[in-house]
Design a protein around this motif. Structure first.
Motif, PDB file in Angstrom:
ATOM      1  N   ARG A 192       0.828  -1.202   0.000  1.00  0.00           N
ATOM      2  CA  ARG A 192       0.000   0.000   0.000  1.00  0.00           C
ATOM      3  C   ARG A 192       0.871   1.265   0.000  1.00  0.00           C
ATOM      4  O   ARG A 192       0.450   2.303  -0.503  1.00  0.00           O
ATOM      5  N   HIS A 193       2.048   1.148   0.577  1.00  0.00           N
ATOM      6  CA  HIS A 193       2.924   2.317   0.694  1.00  0.00           C
ATOM      7  C   HIS A 193       4.335   1.963   0.204  1.00  0.00           C
ATOM      8  O   HIS A 193       5.305   1.992   0.978  1.00  0.00           O
ATOM      9  N   PRO A 194       4.476   1.646  -1.078  1.00  0.00           N
ATOM     10  CA  PRO A 194       5.779   1.206  -1.588  1.00  0.00           C
ATOM     11  C   PRO A 194       6.887   2.252  -1.480  1.00  0.00           C
ATOM     12  O   PRO A 194       8.054   1.901  -1.316  1.00  0.00           O
ATOM     13  N   SER A 195       6.533   3.542  -1.565  1.00  0.00           N
ATOM     14  CA  SER A 195       7.574   4.566  -1.448  1.00  0.00           C
ATOM     15  C   SER A 195       8.158   4.587  -0.040  1.00  0.00           C
ATOM     16  O   SER A 195       9.361   4.820   0.147  1.00  0.00           O
ATOM     17  N   TYR A 196       7.329   4.316   0.971  1.00  0.00           N
ATOM     18  CA  TYR A 196       7.813   4.255   2.349  1.00  0.00           C
ATOM     19  C   TYR A 196       8.612   2.976   2.588  1.00  0.00           C
ATOM     20  O   TYR A 196       9.607   2.985   3.317  1.00  0.00           O
ATOM     21  N   VAL A 197       8.158   1.877   1.999  1.00  0.00           N
ATOM     22  CA  VAL A 197       8.897   0.614   2.122  1.00  0.00           C
ATOM     23  C   VAL A 197      10.299   0.788   1.540  1.00  0.00           C
ATOM     24  O   VAL A 197      11.304   0.400   2.152  1.00  0.00           O
ATOM     25  N   GLY A 198      10.372   1.414   0.366  1.00  0.00           N
ATOM     26  CA  GLY A 198      11.664   1.642  -0.261  1.00  0.00           C
ATOM     27  C   GLY A 198      12.560   2.521   0.575  1.00  0.00           C
ATOM     28  O   GLY A 198      13.760   2.231   0.765  1.00  0.00           O
ATOM     29  N   TRP A 199      12.001   3.614   1.089  1.00  0.00           N
ATOM     30  CA  TRP A 199      12.793   4.547   1.904  1.00  0.00           C
ATOM     31  C   TRP A 199      13.247   3.878   3.203  1.00  0.00           C
ATOM     32  O   TRP A 199      14.377   4.070   3.663  1.00  0.00           O
ATOM     33  N   PHE A 200      12.382   3.068   3.814  1.00  0.00           N
ATOM     34  CA  PHE A 200      12.702   2.375   5.056  1.00  0.00           C
ATOM     35  C   PHE A 200      13.929   1.487   4.881  1.00  0.00           C
ATOM     36  O   PHE A 200      14.902   1.581   5.644  1.00  0.00           O
ATOM     37  N   TYR A 201      13.908   0.639   3.864  1.00  0.00           N
ATOM     38  CA  TYR A 201      15.029  -0.281   3.667  1.00  0.00           C
ATOM     39  C   TYR A 201      16.256   0.433   3.096  1.00  0.00           C
ATOM     40  O   TYR A 201      17.384   0.016   3.360  1.00  0.00           O
ATOM     41  N   TRP A 202      16.036   1.500   2.333  1.00  0.00           N
ATOM     42  CA  TRP A 202      17.169   2.306   1.858  1.00  0.00           C
ATOM     43  C   TRP A 202      17.922   2.901   3.044  1.00  0.00           C
ATOM     44  O   TRP A 202      19.153   2.842   3.109  1.00  0.00           O
ATOM     45  N   SER A 203      17.190   3.501   3.988  1.00  0.00           N
ATOM     46  CA  SER A 203      17.840   4.165   5.120  1.00  0.00           C
ATOM     47  C   SER A 203      18.623   3.177   5.975  1.00  0.00           C
ATOM     48  O   SER A 203      19.758   3.459   6.380  1.00  0.00           O
ATOM     49  N   ILE A 204      18.046   2.015   6.248  1.00  0.00           N
ATOM     50  CA  ILE A 204      18.748   1.003   7.034  1.00  0.00           C
ATOM     51  C   ILE A 204      19.944   0.473   6.238  1.00  0.00           C
ATOM     52  O   ILE A 204      21.029   0.249   6.790  1.00  0.00           O
ATOM     53  N   GLY A 205      19.740   0.304   4.942  1.00  0.00           N
ATOM     54  CA  GLY A 205      20.812  -0.205   4.086  1.00  0.00           C
ATOM     55  C   GLY A 205      22.048   0.681   4.084  1.00  0.00           C
ATOM     56  O   GLY A 205      23.177   0.189   4.012  1.00  0.00           O
ATOM     57  N   THR A 206      21.850   1.999   4.185  1.00  0.00           N
ATOM     58  CA  THR A 206      23.019   2.894   4.215  1.00  0.00           C
ATOM     59  C   THR A 206      23.895   2.605   5.423  1.00  0.00           C
ATOM     60  O   THR A 206      25.129   2.695   5.348  1.00  0.00           O
ATOM     61  N   GLN A 207      23.283   2.235   6.541  1.00  0.00           N
ATOM     62  CA  GLN A 207      24.054   1.960   7.753  1.00  0.00           C
ATOM     63  C   GLN A 207      24.653   0.551   7.752  1.00  0.00           C
ATOM     64  O   GLN A 207      25.739   0.334   8.296  1.00  0.00           O
ATOM     65  N   VAL A 208      23.959  -0.386   7.135  1.00  0.00           N
ATOM     66  CA  VAL A 208      24.536  -1.720   6.946  1.00  0.00           C
ATOM     67  C   VAL A 208      25.763  -1.600   6.045  1.00  0.00           C
ATOM     68  O   VAL A 208      26.796  -2.219   6.282  1.00  0.00           O
ATOM     69  N   MET A 209      25.658  -0.776   5.012  1.00  0.00           N
ATOM     70  CA  MET A 209      26.764  -0.539   4.092  1.00  0.00           C
ATOM     71  C   MET A 209      27.994   0.009   4.818  1.00  0.00           C
ATOM     72  O   MET A 209      29.129  -0.359   4.518  1.00  0.00           O
ATOM     73  N   LEU A 210      27.749   0.901   5.792  1.00  0.00           N
ATOM     74  CA  LEU A 210      28.847   1.523   6.537  1.00  0.00           C
ATOM     75  C   LEU A 210      29.309   0.659   7.714  1.00  0.00           C
ATOM     76  O   LEU A 210      30.267   1.028   8.402  1.00  0.00           O
ATOM     77  N   CYS A 211      28.629  -0.473   7.938  1.00  0.00           N
ATOM     78  CA  CYS A 211      28.940  -1.338   9.078  1.00  0.00           C
ATOM     79  C   CYS A 211      28.877  -0.546  10.384  1.00  0.00           C
ATOM     80  O   CYS A 211      29.786  -0.615  11.226  1.00  0.00           O
ATOM     81  N   ASN A 212      27.799   0.217  10.541  1.00  0.00           N
ATOM     82  CA  ASN A 212      27.568   1.042  11.736  1.00  0.00           C
ATOM     83  C   ASN A 212      26.568   0.338  12.651  1.00  0.00           C
ATOM     84  O   ASN A 212      25.357   0.532  12.500  1.00  0.00           O
ATOM     85  N   PRO A 213      27.003  -0.487  13.599  1.00  0.00           N
ATOM     86  CA  PRO A 213      26.053  -1.258  14.410  1.00  0.00           C
ATOM     87  C   PRO A 213      25.087  -0.400  15.221  1.00  0.00           C
ATOM     88  O   PRO A 213      23.898  -0.732  15.334  1.00  0.00           O
TER      89      PRO A 213
END
Length: 266
Positions: A192-213
């Protein structure tokens, strides 16, 4: 989608972003002169658009150089590219699909104080941990997983914006426009809210990418809370706009975000 011709502000942003990318072939110290060039070419609001787009282009270019350099900062280069592309593409896609709502705020650079603090916190954590526990920043498999999250999240969000077309707006609407229709096709058939789903996982992904626990946990909690409140607020308006049509759509399709069901309907 709006007309095929890109509005003036959109064209200015493309030229300025590409000008910023010239950092790839021109030493960074010389690119500072581009501000004077932009001042000569553009005035008023167009200069403000050009300046922001150029800054994002420079950031993307610097990120590319880091990404392909033989240093231990490669993953931070990926992050710079991801962050700058996200903000620039928000403006460009808005210029394409809904130019009437286009403004400097469409870059989302001034999204909120909390958003800025979150970004700065991630930079501080990355730097401190790189200096104190450098082996933590050498988990390439984790950074690659984060990059995949970022790419998928970015792709889903932009697909949602393009699918919604002129119905998409960065600001929750309280009054229904005459052209506003309920979009249930494309990616909206799955979330129902794909733009929010995308932003949610994008934001978390940036920190996984940086290995920032620390920021992985912080971004997950903060993003989840933000989107839970945002979705409830938005669905109040959507039910008001589309009544039973939206209620039926809500029954068929989930929000796409974990443990967020949206506003309850009796």
């Amino acid at each position: 989608m709006a007309g095929s011709k890109l509005v003036l502000e959109g064209r200015v942003s493309v030229k300025s972003f590409l000008l910023g990318l010239s950092v790839l072939v021109i030493p960074l110290i010389r690119t500072t002169a581009t501000n004077g060039l932009l001042l000569l070419i553009y005035r008023g609001p167009l200069y403000k658009v050009a300046l922001r787009a150029c800054f994002l282009g420079v950031t993307f270019g610097c990120g590319l150089m880091l990404s392909f350099s033989e240093t231990s900062w490669t993953h931070f280069g990926w992050y710079m590219c991801s962050l700058s592309f996200f903000h620039y593409s928000e403006y460009l896609v808005t210029a394409i699909i809904n130019p009437r709502s286009l403004s400097l705020d469409s870059f989302l650079l001034n999204h909120s104080v909390e958003y800025t603090l979150a970004a700065v916190s991630s930079w501080v954590e990355f730097t401190v941990e790189k200096l104190t526990v450098p082996e933590l920043k050498q988990l390439k498999w984790l950074s690659v997983a984060g990059l995949i999250m970022v790419l998928c999240g970015e792709g889903l969000r932009k697909a949602a914006m393009l699918t919604a077309g002129s119905n998409f707006n960065h600001i929750v609407q309280n009054e229904k426009a005459q052209s506003h229709v309920l979009v249930t096709s494309g990616v909206y058939a799955y979330f129902r809210h794909p733009s929010y789903v995308g932003w949610f996982y994008w934001s978390i992904g940036t920190q996984v990418m940086l290995c920032n626990p620390v920021c992985i946990v912080g971004y997950t909690v903060a993003s989840w809370r933000f989107f839970r409140e945002r979705i409830e607020e938005e669905e109040l308006s959507l039910i008001h706009f589309f009544a039973e049509d939206y209620v039926e759509y809500k029954k068929r399709v989930s929000t796409g975000l974990p443990f967020i069901s949206g506003i309850r309907v009796n």
